[in-house]
Design a protein around this motif. Structure first.
Motif, PDB file in Angstrom:
ATOM      1  N   THR A  25      34.666  37.969  52.591  1.00  0.00           N
ATOM      2  CA  THR A  25      35.326  36.736  52.193  1.00  0.00           C
ATOM      3  C   THR A  25      34.381  35.913  51.345  1.00  0.00           C
ATOM      4  N   ARG A  26      34.965  35.074  50.492  1.00  0.00           N
ATOM      5  CA  ARG A  26      34.127  34.209  49.656  1.00  0.00           C
ATOM      6  C   ARG A  26      33.403  33.172  50.480  1.00  0.00           C
ATOM      7  N   ASN A  27      34.070  32.623  51.486  1.00  0.00           N
ATOM      8  CA  ASN A  27      33.495  31.586  52.332  1.00  0.00           C
ATOM      9  C   ASN A  27      33.914  31.845  53.771  1.00  0.00           C
ATOM     10  N   PRO A  28      33.093  31.438  54.757  1.00  0.00           N
ATOM     11  CA  PRO A  28      33.511  31.606  56.152  1.00  0.00           C
ATOM     12  C   PRO A  28      34.795  30.834  56.424  1.00  0.00           C
ATOM     13  N   CYS A  29      35.803  31.513  56.937  1.00  0.00           N
ATOM     14  CA  CYS A  29      37.095  30.871  57.162  1.00  0.00           C
ATOM     15  C   CYS A  29      37.760  31.515  58.366  1.00  0.00           C
ATOM     16  N   ALA A  30      38.754  30.797  58.891  1.00  0.00           N
ATOM     17  CA  ALA A  30      39.454  31.287  60.079  1.00  0.00           C
ATOM     18  C   ALA A  30      40.262  32.528  59.773  1.00  0.00           C
ATOM     19  N   SER A  31      40.806  32.631  58.559  1.00  0.00           N
ATOM     20  CA  SER A  31      41.635  33.793  58.234  1.00  0.00           C
ATOM     21  C   SER A  31      40.818  35.074  58.227  1.00  0.00           C
ATOM     22  N   ALA A  32      39.542  35.017  57.777  1.00  0.00           N
ATOM     23  CA  ALA A  32      38.709  36.212  57.777  1.00  0.00           C
ATOM     24  C   ALA A  32      38.402  36.659  59.200  1.00  0.00           C
ATOM     25  N   ALA A  33      38.103  35.705  60.091  1.00  0.00           N
ATOM     26  CA  ALA A  33      37.874  36.054  61.499  1.00  0.00           C
ATOM     27  C   ALA A  33      39.137  36.617  62.129  1.00  0.00           C
ATOM     28  N   GLN A  34      40.280  36.051  61.756  1.00  0.00           N
ATOM     29  CA  GLN A  34      41.559  36.518  62.289  1.00  0.00           C
ATOM     30  C   GLN A  34      41.856  37.941  61.839  1.00  0.00           C
ATOM     31  N   GLU A  35      41.621  38.230  60.574  1.00  0.00           N
ATOM     32  CA  GLU A  35      41.877  39.569  60.058  1.00  0.00           C
ATOM     33  C   GLU A  35      40.854  40.576  60.561  1.00  0.00           C
ATOM     34  N   CYS A  36      39.638  40.140  60.814  1.00  0.00           N
ATOM     35  CA  CYS A  36      38.650  41.036  61.423  1.00  0.00           C
ATOM     36  C   CYS A  36      39.082  41.421  62.830  1.00  0.00           C
ATOM     37  N   LEU A  37      39.641  40.471  63.577  1.00  0.00           N
ATOM     38  CA  LEU A  37      40.159  40.782  64.909  1.00  0.00           C
ATOM     39  C   LEU A  37      41.334  41.744  64.824  1.00  0.00           C
ATOM     40  N   ARG A  38      42.154  41.643  63.777  1.00  0.00           N
ATOM     41  CA  ARG A  38      43.242  42.601  63.595  1.00  0.00           C
ATOM     42  C   ARG A  38      42.699  44.013  63.388  1.00  0.00           C
ATOM     43  N   MET A  39      41.581  44.135  62.658  1.00  0.00           N
ATOM     44  CA  MET A  39      40.971  45.444  62.477  1.00  0.00           C
ATOM     45  C   MET A  39      40.449  45.997  63.796  1.00  0.00           C
ATOM     46  N   VAL A  40      39.946  45.116  64.673  1.00  0.00           N
ATOM     47  CA  VAL A  40      39.424  45.568  65.965  1.00  0.00           C
ATOM     48  C   VAL A  40      40.497  46.283  66.761  1.00  0.00           C
ATOM     49  N   VAL A  41      41.729  45.788  66.717  1.00  0.00           N
ATOM     50  CA  VAL A  41      42.818  46.354  67.520  1.00  0.00           C
ATOM     51  C   VAL A  41      43.678  47.322  66.714  1.00  0.00           C
ATOM     52  N   SER A  42      43.197  47.781  65.551  1.00  0.00           N
ATOM     53  CA  SER A  42      43.986  48.659  64.687  1.00  0.00           C
ATOM     54  C   SER A  42      43.177  49.879  64.280  1.00  0.00           C
ATOM     55  N   ASP A  43      43.888  50.938  63.927  1.00  0.00           N
ATOM     56  CA  ASP A  43      43.260  52.145  63.396  1.00  0.00           C
ATOM     57  C   ASP A  43      42.819  51.882  61.964  1.00  0.00           C
ATOM     58  N   LYS A  44      41.581  52.259  61.645  1.00  0.00           N
ATOM     59  CA  LYS A  44      41.027  51.993  60.322  1.00  0.00           C
ATOM     60  C   LYS A  44      40.841  53.270  59.519  1.00  0.00           C
ATOM     61  N   GLY A  45      41.560  54.310  59.889  1.00  0.00           N
ATOM     62  CA  GLY A  45      41.405  55.587  59.205  1.00  0.00           C
ATOM     63  C   GLY A  45      41.801  55.549  57.745  1.00  0.00           C
ATOM     64  N   ALA A  46      42.767  54.691  57.380  1.00  0.00           N
ATOM     65  CA  ALA A  46      43.221  54.642  55.983  1.00  0.00           C
ATOM     66  C   ALA A  46      42.094  54.196  55.064  1.00  0.00           C
ATOM     67  N   TRP A  47      41.295  53.239  55.481  1.00  0.00           N
ATOM     68  CA  TRP A  47      40.193  52.768  54.634  1.00  0.00           C
ATOM     69  C   TRP A  47      39.081  53.800  54.575  1.00  0.00           C
ATOM     70  N   ALA A  48      38.844  54.494  55.678  1.00  0.00           N
ATOM     71  CA  ALA A  48      37.827  55.551  55.650  1.00  0.00           C
ATOM     72  C   ALA A  48      38.256  56.681  54.712  1.00  0.00           C
ATOM     73  N   ASP A  49      39.542  57.046  54.746  1.00  0.00           N
ATOM     74  CA  ASP A  49      40.035  58.093  53.851  1.00  0.00           C
ATOM     75  C   ASP A  49      39.977  57.639  52.400  1.00  0.00           C
ATOM     76  N   ALA A  50      40.317  56.373  52.148  1.00  0.00           N
ATOM     77  CA  ALA A  50      40.306  55.874  50.773  1.00  0.00           C
ATOM     78  C   ALA A  50      38.899  55.864  50.182  1.00  0.00           C
ATOM     79  N   SER A  51      37.894  55.695  51.017  1.00  0.00           N
ATOM     80  CA  SER A  51      36.513  55.685  50.528  1.00  0.00           C
ATOM     81  C   SER A  51      35.921  57.089  50.425  1.00  0.00           C
ATOM     82  N   GLY A  52      36.661  58.102  50.916  1.00  0.00           N
ATOM     83  CA  GLY A  52      36.134  59.451  50.896  1.00  0.00           C
ATOM     84  C   GLY A  52      35.140  59.739  51.996  1.00  0.00           C
ATOM     85  N   ALA A  53      35.175  58.964  53.081  1.00  0.00           N
ATOM     86  CA  ALA A  53      34.235  59.151  54.174  1.00  0.00           C
ATOM     87  C   ALA A  53      34.456  60.503  54.846  1.00  0.00           C
TER      88      ALA A  53
END
Length: 775
Positions: free
Chosen positions: A384-412
């Motif tokens: 995020t450009r600046n510390p904000c509540a929305s970034a913390a909120q979306e980070c918490l969404r990643m905690v409770v979600s599968d992140k395989g799509a981003w790993a695949d998109a990066s070629g991990a």
């Protein structure tokens, strides 16, 4: 009342045919709880709490034997007996332990104990009586025997000499044993007088081991020789000189103390009073040592430094399963980069990029990161450009979600599917984590939060450590570093060297986390990597305590909170219509038609509406919006507006065709799409809805529908669509723009309904329908 203790470890083991004797005067301590004997029935022992509070518990002797063998029982024999009835070793010494003595006390204790044991051996052998005369006559023998008790180890020569002395070896073996060399014993002992040894032996027989220990360490004059006036001036000078933030040395403090005493003595002499004695360096040093170290450190370094420096250090947090404790924190990345990306600009457009701050400037990023304290796996991160509540909120969404799509998109090469519902979310006192948006997310998902004290990063040691790893392992590899301060940066021009854009930063972070950090051995994991620790816990069945939240719960937690008006058509949000039977019944009832709605930008397929005291899931009228992201839908709307800016009503087939085309284009969307915080604010939400969707409506009437007469379709007469009109034909004039002539009206009236029906059938295209017969 009896309470039966059941333990799986006991019931599965084979019975033990052993035990120990328990009397009414004994006391047992089990798991730091004191018990007294309450009764016995066969092999069952009844024990009651010593304080009289609580229930009587029953144990089998086999159970007590196993606890005793495991060292979990402390058995104090004869604890409640009077001293005169206790055995000698216990009398007056039931609480005495040699380990409680200091080094000098132990030396004196073992010297007395060795001589008492020597006397006891000689008395038991009938050589002497425990009287002053016999003891004085046998001091040499007592010394010899006492030295044997003081030896730390018995050598092989000592064992052979003992065997020879008692004729326990054959004569042939005895001749082959090498005799001791000449010379006296190197071990010595300070013998006491016969009268003192007699008294000491008598007290030992009566009071036990405690009589052998002395209290010499408590003797002597422990009062300072400094007079009150001198003590007062000394401590006052130490507080003003040594206990300050200037942190003067001891040498400087001694000079200040002596100067203060000389000044005070000059005044006392002028007033005719006795002068004070000037303390030396040792007196000043001794006075400083008597002050509590915490007070000294607070005065010289400040409270926060003192708490951090003197805090006890243990082995760290005891976390037993994944998700038990998750730490989240913010970090300003030591990197200057270009805050935009060509792919992002192509996908979002200039307007939205400006709204979310990705305007192409060169600046530093903030990273919001969440890490699991058990496995050290990174569960979520947002740029995020600046510390904000929305970034913390979306980070918490990643905690409770599968992140395989981003790993695949990066070629991990390794997966990033780890997700948990935290049992405890630990953050600092930053505004983003105290905001209502983040707090409501945790409350809606029933995740307890712990906000640590400000300025004490050690309370979030694991989260802080990962930022240190990023600084030392990843940042040195990148161009455009800012370093931690200007001295460390030197002549390095961070702004001029900035060449990475937003997509590059997102790609680098994902690949480093998934392929490098998760596969690097960790010292706190015993050499395992975070990925190995996670896999090991899953294989061992050490699963997280709770499952992941469902779609409806995520919508309530992360969805945007808005108010909508219920109409006969249902609810419309961003041009998408939502309806359900429950919503229809609510519309038919009395009362306000304004309702609270939770709208999730990551899934436009449904919304949650608060009706009659409960949240109801209201699906979209069209299934085509299930799983669709709001940013994809905005791109579809822009494409439709570019095709026809003034058109308000769009047929659903045209809209769905545009959705298919857009999804094909963004199938391989930018990596930064999921890592960078692209949340829109409430003001931006209202602006987008007013600009793009206030004049947008979908026509739900399908072009073709079944007529109920078998195969084939019938076309319902409708106004021509300018977007699908055949080439070369002219669009019909708008209704009301040209007035029909009187001749046209007359011919229309003269035409009979039968003629009109016949002409329509003749002009209608044939779709294989069976011929119709007119009556």
């Amino acid at each position: 009342m009896n309470a039966i203790v059941k333990t799986n470890a006991f019931t599965k083991l084979n019975p033990i045919k052993s035990g120990f004797r328990i009397e009414q005067t004994d006391r047992l301590t089990i798991q730091n709880k004191h018990f007294d004997w309450a009764g016995q029935s066969g092999d069952t022992i009844f024990l009651q709490p010593s304080n009289g509070q609580g229930m009587t518990e029953q144990f089998t002797m086999g159970m007590l034997s196993r606890l005793s063998a495991a060292g979990e029982i402390k058995h104090e024999v004869g604890f409640y007996l009077p001293d005169d009835l206790k055995p000698a070793p216990l009398a007056k010494g039931v609480s005495f332990q040699v380990s409680d003595l200091n080094v000098k006390q132990k030396t004196r204790f073992y010297g007395r104990y060795a001589q008492i044991m020597a006397i006891e051996d000689m008395v038991s052998e009938g050589l002497i009586l425990p009287c002053k005369k016999d003891i004085n006559a046998s001091l040499k023998e007592i010394e010899t025997r006492a030295v044997a008790y003081l030896k730390k180890e018995a050598t092989e020569r000592d064992l052979l000499d003992h065997a020879l002395e008692h004729q326990q070896l054959p004569e042939a073996v005895a001749k082959s044993v090498r005799k001791k060399r000449g010379g006296g014993s190197k071990d010595g002992i300070a013998l006491y007088s016969g009268d003192y040894l007699r008294k000491l032996y008598k007290n030992y027989q009566k009071y036990g081991l405690s009589a052998v220990a002395d209290t010499l360490s408590k003797s002597g004059n422990r009062h300072s020789g400094i007079r009150p006036a001198e003590q007062s001036l000394l401590m006052k000078t130490i507080r003003t000189s040594y206990m300050t933030l200037e942190r003067k040395t001891l040498k400087a403090t001694v000079v200040d103390v002596q100067r203060a005493f000389r000044h005070e003595n000059k005044r006392l002499v002028e007033e005719g009073e006795l002068p004070l004695r000037v303390p030396g360096r040792g007196a000043v040093r001794g006075a400083i040592k008597k002050i509590e170290p915490l007070r000294i450190m607070i005065a010289r370094h400040g409270r926060e430094y003192a708490i951090k420096k003197l805090r006890p250090v243990g082995k760290g947090l005891e976390v037993s399963r994944p998700g038990e404790r998750v730490e989240m924190d913010e970090w300003c990345i030591d990197l200057q980069s270009i805050i935009h990306s060509a792919n992002l600009r192509e996908f979002f457009g200039d307007e939205l990029l400006d709204l979310i701050g990705l305007n192409g400037d060169t600046a530093r990023w903030w990273l919001v990161l969440a890490i699991d304290c058990r496995t050290k796996v990174i569960l979520g991160m947002k740029l995020t450009r600046n510390p904000c509540a929305s970034a913390a909120q979306e980070c918490l969404r990643m905690v409770v979600s599968d992140k395989g799509a981003w790993a695949d998109a990066s070629g991990a090469l390794t997966p990033w599917s780890m997700a948990v519902k935290p049992e405890l979310m630990v953050t600092d006192n930053g505004p983003a984590f105290k905001s209502g948006a983040f707090t409501h997310c945790c409350l809606d998902m029933r995740i307890p939060t712990l906000r640590t004290h400000a300025g004490v990063p050690g309370m979030r040691g694991i989260g802080e450590r990962i930022f240190g790893t990023l600084s030392t392992d990843l940042m040195p590899r990148l161009v455009g570093r800012t370093f931690s301060n200007s001295i460390e940066r030197g002549d390095y021009k961070s702004e001029l060297r900035a060449c990475l854009d937003a997509e590059d930063v997102a790609f680098i972070l994902v690949r480093w986390v998934v392929d490098i950090y998760h596969n690097s051995p960790h010292s706190s994991l015993g050499g395992r990597t975070p990925l190995e620790q996670w896999d090991a816990d899953m294989e061992d069945g050490n699963y997280p305590l709770s499952g992941l939240p469902d779609v409806a719960t995520k919508r309530l937690a992360f969805g945007k909170r808005i108010e909508c008006t219920v109409s006969q058509q249902g609810i419309v949000v961003m041009g998408v219509r939502y309806h359900s039977p429950e919503l229809g019944m609510y519309f038919m009832g009395l009362g306000s038609k304004r309702v609270d709605v939770r709208w999730d930008p990551e899934n436009l397929g449904a919304v949650s509406v608060y009706l009659e005291g409960a949240w109801q899931v209201v699906p979209s009228v069209h299934d085509r919006f299930v799983g669709m992201h709001f940013h994809d839908w905005m791109k579809v709307r822009r494409a439709l507006r570019a095709k026809s800016a003034s058109r308000k009503i769009w047929n659903q087939e045209i809209v769905f065709n545009a959705i298919d085309q857009i999804e094909d284009l963004v199938k391989d969307r930018s990596m930064a799409f999921g890592i960078i915080d692209t949340t829109i604010s409430d003001e931006q939400f209202s602006k987008i809805q007013a600009d793009l969707f206030s004049s947008f409506r979908m026509d739900d009437t399908p072009r073709l529908k079944a007529d109920g007469n078998g195969l084939g379709r019938a076309i319902t007469p409708r106004a021509p669509d300018p977007d699908i009109a055949p080439s070369g034909s002219k669009a019909p004039a708008k209704a009301g723009s040209v007035k029909p002539s009187p001749d046209v009206e007359k011919r229309a009236k003269a035409t009979s309904p039968a003629d009109t029906l016949h002409k329509r059938r003749a002009a209608a295209p044939k779709f294989g329908l069976p011929p119709k017969h007119e009556d």
